[in-house]
Motif scaffolding. Structure first.
Motif, PDB file in Angstrom:
ATOM      1  N   GLY A 195       0.799  -1.222   0.000  1.00  0.00           N
ATOM      2  CA  GLY A 195       0.000   0.000   0.000  1.00  0.00           C
ATOM      3  C   GLY A 195       0.828   1.267   0.000  1.00  0.00           C
ATOM      4  N   ARG A 196       2.161   1.126  -0.114  1.00  0.00           N
ATOM      5  CA  ARG A 196       3.032   2.302  -0.118  1.00  0.00           C
ATOM      6  C   ARG A 196       3.981   2.261  -1.315  1.00  0.00           C
ATOM      7  NH1 ARG A 196       4.351   4.029   6.125  1.00  0.00           N
ATOM      8  NH2 ARG A 196       2.269   3.624   6.961  1.00  0.00           N
ATOM      9  N   ALA A 197       4.560   3.414  -1.624  1.00  0.00           N
ATOM     10  CA  ALA A 197       5.497   3.522  -2.741  1.00  0.00           C
ATOM     11  C   ALA A 197       6.616   4.490  -2.349  1.00  0.00           C
ATOM     12  CB  ALA A 197       4.785   4.017  -3.998  1.00  0.00           C
ATOM     13  N   ILE A 198       7.742   4.366  -3.036  1.00  0.00           N
ATOM     14  CA  ILE A 198       8.869   5.270  -2.805  1.00  0.00           C
ATOM     15  C   ILE A 198       8.982   6.216  -3.995  1.00  0.00           C
ATOM     16  CG2 ILE A 198      11.356   5.458  -2.443  1.00  0.00           C
ATOM     17  CD1 ILE A 198      11.324   2.726  -1.176  1.00  0.00           C
ATOM     18  N   VAL A 199       9.050   7.498  -3.722  1.00  0.00           N
ATOM     19  CA  VAL A 199       9.242   8.502  -4.768  1.00  0.00           C
ATOM     20  C   VAL A 199      10.463   9.353  -4.409  1.00  0.00           C
ATOM     21  CG1 VAL A 199       6.812   8.589  -5.415  1.00  0.00           C
ATOM     22  CG2 VAL A 199       7.664  10.107  -3.631  1.00  0.00           C
ATOM     23  N   SER A 200      11.117   9.883  -5.426  1.00  0.00           N
ATOM     24  CA  SER A 200      12.300  10.716  -5.223  1.00  0.00           C
ATOM     25  C   SER A 200      11.960  12.166  -5.534  1.00  0.00           C
ATOM     26  CB  SER A 200      13.450  10.245  -6.120  1.00  0.00           C
ATOM     27  OG  SER A 200      13.847   8.938  -5.765  1.00  0.00           O
ATOM     28  N   VAL A 201      12.327  13.057  -4.615  1.00  0.00           N
ATOM     29  CA  VAL A 201      12.035  14.482  -4.772  1.00  0.00           C
ATOM     30  C   VAL A 201      13.349  15.261  -4.706  1.00  0.00           C
ATOM     31  CG1 VAL A 201      10.828  16.472  -3.809  1.00  0.00           C
ATOM     32  CG2 VAL A 201       9.780  14.197  -3.690  1.00  0.00           C
ATOM     33  N   PRO A 202      13.728  15.961  -5.785  1.00  0.00           N
ATOM     34  CA  PRO A 202      14.947  16.785  -5.741  1.00  0.00           C
ATOM     35  C   PRO A 202      14.788  17.910  -4.723  1.00  0.00           C
ATOM     36  CG  PRO A 202      14.210  16.435  -8.008  1.00  0.00           C
ATOM     37  CD  PRO A 202      13.100  15.965  -7.116  1.00  0.00           C
ATOM     38  N   LEU A 203      15.822  18.132  -3.938  1.00  0.00           N
ATOM     39  CA  LEU A 203      15.774  19.177  -2.917  1.00  0.00           C
ATOM     40  C   LEU A 203      16.477  20.420  -3.458  1.00  0.00           C
ATOM     41  CD1 LEU A 203      16.575  17.135   0.316  1.00  0.00           C
ATOM     42  CD2 LEU A 203      14.359  17.732  -0.663  1.00  0.00           C
ATOM     43  N   GLY A 204      15.706  21.291  -4.059  1.00  0.00           N
ATOM     44  CA  GLY A 204      16.270  22.524  -4.602  1.00  0.00           C
ATOM     45  C   GLY A 204      15.247  23.627  -4.532  1.00  0.00           C
ATOM     46  N   GLY A 205      15.732  24.862  -4.515  1.00  0.00           N
ATOM     47  CA  GLY A 205      14.841  26.007  -4.520  1.00  0.00           C
ATOM     48  C   GLY A 205      13.898  26.034  -3.343  1.00  0.00           C
ATOM     49  N   LYS A 206      12.608  26.006  -3.618  1.00  0.00           N
ATOM     50  CA  LYS A 206      11.593  26.139  -2.574  1.00  0.00           C
ATOM     51  C   LYS A 206      11.408  24.871  -1.754  1.00  0.00           C
ATOM     52  CE  LYS A 206       8.407  25.413  -6.404  1.00  0.00           C
ATOM     53  NZ  LYS A 206       7.454  26.086  -7.292  1.00  0.00           N
ATOM     54  N   VAL A 207      12.140  23.804  -2.054  1.00  0.00           N
ATOM     55  CA  VAL A 207      11.971  22.553  -1.302  1.00  0.00           C
ATOM     56  C   VAL A 207      12.840  22.546  -0.048  1.00  0.00           C
ATOM     57  CG1 VAL A 207      11.873  20.042  -1.559  1.00  0.00           C
ATOM     58  CG2 VAL A 207      11.549  21.479  -3.527  1.00  0.00           C
ATOM     59  N   ALA A 208      13.503  23.647   0.270  1.00  0.00           N
ATOM     60  CA  ALA A 208      14.310  23.789   1.487  1.00  0.00           C
ATOM     61  C   ALA A 208      15.462  22.796   1.543  1.00  0.00           C
ATOM     62  CB  ALA A 208      13.428  23.641   2.738  1.00  0.00           C
ATOM     63  N   PRO A 209      16.440  22.861   0.628  1.00  0.00           N
ATOM     64  CA  PRO A 209      17.578  21.927   0.660  1.00  0.00           C
ATOM     65  C   PRO A 209      18.420  22.113   1.922  1.00  0.00           C
ATOM     66  CG  PRO A 209      18.019  23.738  -0.839  1.00  0.00           C
ATOM     67  CD  PRO A 209      16.590  23.879  -0.420  1.00  0.00           C
ATOM     68  N   GLY A 210      18.960  20.994   2.420  1.00  0.00           N
ATOM     69  CA  GLY A 210      19.843  21.049   3.579  1.00  0.00           C
ATOM     70  C   GLY A 210      19.137  20.974   4.910  1.00  0.00           C
ATOM     71  N   ARG A 211      17.811  21.040   4.930  1.00  0.00           N
ATOM     72  CA  ARG A 211      17.061  21.000   6.191  1.00  0.00           C
ATOM     73  C   ARG A 211      16.362  19.669   6.404  1.00  0.00           C
ATOM     74  NH1 ARG A 211      14.078  26.945   6.112  1.00  0.00           N
ATOM     75  NH2 ARG A 211      15.976  28.197   5.860  1.00  0.00           N
ATOM     76  N   ILE A 212      16.086  18.946   5.341  1.00  0.00           N
ATOM     77  CA  ILE A 212      15.351  17.689   5.434  1.00  0.00           C
ATOM     78  C   ILE A 212      16.331  16.547   5.618  1.00  0.00           C
ATOM     79  CG2 ILE A 212      13.859  16.098   4.159  1.00  0.00           C
ATOM     80  CD1 ILE A 212      12.615  18.542   2.838  1.00  0.00           C
ATOM     81  N   SER A 213      16.031  15.636   6.527  1.00  0.00           N
ATOM     82  CA  SER A 213      16.932  14.521   6.797  1.00  0.00           C
ATOM     83  C   SER A 213      16.135  13.246   7.042  1.00  0.00           C
ATOM     84  CB  SER A 213      17.826  14.827   8.007  1.00  0.00           C
ATOM     85  OG  SER A 213      17.031  15.079   9.154  1.00  0.00           O
ATOM     86  N   GLU A 214      16.858  12.135   7.080  1.00  0.00           N
ATOM     87  CA  GLU A 214      16.229  10.832   7.290  1.00  0.00           C
ATOM     88  C   GLU A 214      15.436  10.802   8.591  1.00  0.00           C
ATOM     89  OE1 GLU A 214      17.719   6.239   8.098  1.00  0.00           O
ATOM     90  OE2 GLU A 214      19.042   7.672   7.119  1.00  0.00           O
ATOM     91  N   GLY A 215      14.221  10.226   8.534  1.00  0.00           N
ATOM     92  CA  GLY A 215      13.375  10.139   9.709  1.00  0.00           C
ATOM     93  C   GLY A 215      12.385  11.266   9.845  1.00  0.00           C
ATOM     94  N   ASP A 216      12.447  12.253   8.931  1.00  0.00           N
ATOM     95  CA  ASP A 216      11.479  13.355   8.968  1.00  0.00           C
ATOM     96  C   ASP A 216      10.156  12.907   8.357  1.00  0.00           C
ATOM     97  OD1 ASP A 216      13.345  15.004  10.094  1.00  0.00           O
ATOM     98  OD2 ASP A 216      13.807  16.095   8.245  1.00  0.00           O
ATOM     99  N   VAL A 217       9.073  13.477   8.851  1.00  0.00           N
ATOM    100  CA  VAL A 217       7.755  13.326   8.234  1.00  0.00           C
ATOM    101  C   VAL A 217       7.432  14.666   7.583  1.00  0.00           C
ATOM    102  CG1 VAL A 217       5.317  12.820   8.579  1.00  0.00           C
ATOM    103  CG2 VAL A 217       7.047  11.638   9.937  1.00  0.00           C
ATOM    104  N   VAL A 218       7.026  14.636   6.321  1.00  0.00           N
ATOM    105  CA  VAL A 218       6.812  15.877   5.576  1.00  0.00           C
ATOM    106  C   VAL A 218       5.438  15.887   4.927  1.00  0.00           C
ATOM    107  CG1 VAL A 218       9.273  16.187   5.104  1.00  0.00           C
ATOM    108  CG2 VAL A 218       7.855  14.917   3.475  1.00  0.00           C
ATOM    109  N   GLN A 219       4.914  17.083   4.731  1.00  0.00           N
ATOM    110  CA  GLN A 219       3.763  17.289   3.875  1.00  0.00           C
ATOM    111  C   GLN A 219       4.285  17.553   2.458  1.00  0.00           C
ATOM    112  OE1 GLN A 219       1.456  20.517   5.552  1.00  0.00           O
ATOM    113  NE2 GLN A 219      -0.095  19.091   6.299  1.00  0.00           N
TER     114      GLN A 219
END
Length: 242
Positions: free
Chosen positions: A136-160
């Motif tokens: 019931g789940r899938a893995i997607v890849s999201v580039p961290l650039g611009g408005k996606v706040a690069p450098g702040r997101i890390s493993e174990g985070d829950v995101v909207q």
């Protein structure tokens, strides 16, 4: 009777002059021998020795290279590894968690825990023996650039996961769903150190949200907002309709 000897005397004088000119003492002064240049000789010897040392060091480094496994093509997160996904390359692997060629059969049948670009040296953290994608789940890849706040997101985070631009200009940004950050890859660089690709976050999302997330990524309309940190992958997730 008078004898004219003037011609005879003259002949004798010319003969003597010729002998003196042909004698060793009358020869041009011999040039002194060339001075030796010890500095040049020492430099030549140094270059020879230095070249031999460099060749020896290169030979030692070549001997220290071992065959390790490399991704033969792009591998998606959660994909099951096949023999066609693998190739080998000889590298100096000291101090790294790279996988030796002899373990290729063990790698076949494992699962990719993250997105693995082609030509990436495989290490143990990229693979898992169990399928990392629960039902019931899938893995997607999201580039961290611009408005996606690069450098702040890390493993174990829950995101909207938010779509920032809608087709209707009057519409507000919408939440596609929530995701769990499995891993954040390091930026890739070329041989000169220039960045060729920014960091990428691999998110675990619900099946019904995966296509919407990928569509937002492709149209560059995606943003991530951190709602929690330090969580486990089995945390409840939400889809677009929840």
């Amino acid at each position: 009777m008078t004898t004219d000897i003037s011609g005879t005397v003259a002949d004798r004088q010319r003969t003597r002059a010729g002998r003196r000119a042909a004698s060793p003492g009358a020869a041009s002064q011999v040039s002194p021998p060339r001075q030796r240049r010890p500095a040049l000789a020492a430099l030549a010897l140094l270059l020879i020795v230095g070249g031999a040392l460099v060749a020896g060091l290169l030979a030692v480094r070549m001997d220290s290279r071992v065959p390790v496994l490399v991704a033969a093509r792009d591998i998606e997160p959660g994909a099951k590894i096949s023999a066609d996904d693998l190739r080998t390359a000889r590298v100096a692997s000291e101090g790294l968690d790279l996988i030796d060629e002899e373990f290729a059969e063990d790698v076949v049948g494992t699962y990719a825990t993250t997105s693995i670009p082609a030509n990436t040296l495989l290490d143990q953290r990229m693979l898992a023996t169990d399928d990392p994608v629960p039902p019931g789940r899938a893995i997607v890849s999201v580039p961290l650039g611009g408005k996606v706040a690069p450098g702040r997101i890390s493993e174990g985070d829950v995101v909207q996961v938010i779509r920032t631009t809608a087709t209707d200009a009057s519409s507000k940004p919408e939440v596609i769903g929530t995701g769990y950050v499995l891993e954040v890859s390091e930026p890739s660089t070329d041989d000169l150190g220039a960045a060729t690709e920014g960091p990428i976050a691999d998110l675990l999302v619900l099946d019904d949200a995966a296509l919407s997330v990928l569509d937002a990524v492709q149209s560059e309309e995606v943003a991530l907002a951190i709602t929690d940190t330090g969580q486990k992958p089995d945390i409840p997730l939400q889809g677009p309709s929840e």
